[in-house]
Design an enzyme around this catalytic site. Sequence first.
Site, PDB file in Angstrom:
ATOM      1  N   GLY A 197       0.875  -1.217   0.114  1.00  0.00           N
ATOM      2  CA  GLY A 197       0.013   0.005   0.087  1.00  0.00           C
ATOM      3  C   GLY A 197       0.984   1.155  -0.052  1.00  0.00           C
ATOM      4  O   GLY A 197       2.094   1.262  -0.140  1.00  0.00           O
ATOM      5  N   ASN A 198       0.243   2.274   0.263  1.00  0.00           N
ATOM      6  CA  ASN A 198       0.985   3.631   0.331  1.00  0.00           C
ATOM      7  C   ASN A 198       0.271   4.747   1.248  1.00  0.00           C
ATOM      8  O   ASN A 198      -0.736   4.162   1.872  1.00  0.00           O
ATOM      9  CB  ASN A 198       1.164   4.298  -0.994  1.00  0.00           C
ATOM     10  CG  ASN A 198      -0.327   4.618  -1.476  1.00  0.00           C
ATOM     11  OD1 ASN A 198      -0.798   5.515  -1.006  1.00  0.00           O
ATOM     12  ND2 ASN A 198      -0.525   3.932  -2.646  1.00  0.00           N
ATOM     13  N   TYR A 199       0.913   5.670   1.671  1.00  0.00           N
ATOM     14  CA  TYR A 199       0.602   6.484   2.724  1.00  0.00           C
ATOM     15  C   TYR A 199      -0.646   7.412   2.431  1.00  0.00           C
ATOM     16  O   TYR A 199      -0.930   8.249   3.460  1.00  0.00           O
ATOM     17  CB  TYR A 199       1.553   7.400   3.328  1.00  0.00           C
ATOM     18  CG  TYR A 199       2.857   6.559   3.909  1.00  0.00           C
ATOM     19  CD1 TYR A 199       2.550   5.819   5.101  1.00  0.00           C
ATOM     20  CD2 TYR A 199       4.135   6.303   3.456  1.00  0.00           C
ATOM     21  CE1 TYR A 199       3.586   4.927   5.823  1.00  0.00           C
ATOM     22  CE2 TYR A 199       5.091   5.590   4.191  1.00  0.00           C
ATOM     23  CZ  TYR A 199       4.864   5.054   5.160  1.00  0.00           C
ATOM     24  OH  TYR A 199       5.660   4.270   5.978  1.00  0.00           O
TER      25      TYR A 199
END
Length: 407
Positions: A213-215
């Site tokens: 995923g990412n932030y």
Amino acid sequence: MLKGKHIVLGISGGIAAYKSVFLLRLLVKAGAEVQVVITPNGKEFITPVTLSSLSGKPAISEFFTANTGEWHSHVDLGLWADLMIIAPATASTIAKMANGVADNMLVTSYLSTKAHVMVAPAMDLDMWAHPSTRRNIATLVADGVEIISPAAGELASHLVGKGRMEEPQNILKAIESYFDTLHPAVPPALNGKKVIVTAGPTHEKIDPVRFIGNYSSGKMGFEIARECARRGADVTLVCGPVALPTPNPDIERFDVTSALEMYETTRSFVQSADIAIFAAAVADYRPEVCRESKIKREKQQEPVIKLVKNPDIAAECGRGKRKNQFFVGFALETDNELENAQEKLVKKNLDMIVLNSLRDQGAGFQCDTNKITIVTADDTVSFPLKSKTDVASDVVDRIILELNKGK
Ligand code: C5P
């Protein structure tokens, strides 16, 4: 009602601090989101724990949280606020505000806020009537601060006991009437327009318990969706896994997890949309296979995860763009920002790119602020650091401008 309004309640060290608890309760009951900022002296009169439990947010006092070292950004707080009310405001806090003495979090937040500021003074009559307090109050008034006091506008020397703090009920009324007199009504320039917005990250499954995923928090896309709805558009919001409430009950929201799901959902709506805004941080790659069971530590040698490319949603949609459709992409760059943005504009067949650089403080993932540059085929405009709400308004203003140009 104060639903959704962001209010900073500043509390300084006066005996009237106990009344702030009632004010806080009233504000929360009226639907406001309240962040308490208390001066070190204020804590002598009222405990931060009481305040935190009422507001649902830790009361801020220091620049750092002692045990975690977390830095409280007065700039973020100032931008977050729709209104700042300081109650009680002691003679000392008033003096510091009037003279810019930023030696605590409360005065620092005051100095950096763009929001309307109200002050409810509380002190004994001698202090209230003292020429220095009079001068400082006059300075605050000249600076645009609204004084909420039973003695406001009267000659203090004629009034016994008029340094006392205004009653919480009356402060609430003053706050409500401030918001009532604002003119939130904007021309519904997007009436009848269909808008699709993608927002948030995507999660790409590795096995049943893990993902890539990412932030991305989704805040920017959600603010844009809210702004489009506010301007009368019929909004569909396709979002990855985010922890955000739907910004407006009229918005049709679809929650998805992976890039492929986001692609399918977006594709099914984009054809009928007038405007598409691709604000999602889509994972560029996904594991080729999602393992059926959890990858075990013991049995395996070091696992290798093969990644395959995800579709570029914006580019795929851009390929099928019709003449009267307007597509907007986002670009988060670390270097060669403008060049890359211009290249993306062409490559993805978009009409506008909202560029933010990770090099800018306060821009990008997770925070409530952003600093953008809007890039179109024939123009580049940079904006200062703003709240994501205001950034959304700038972006939508610009879209409307471009649509009108094309008429
Ligand atoms: O190429 P880059 O990822 O920098 O492009 C960012 C823009 O493209 C954003 O508007 C983003 O929402 C969109 N995008 C997309 N699908 C992807 C990758 C990016 O829609 N797989």
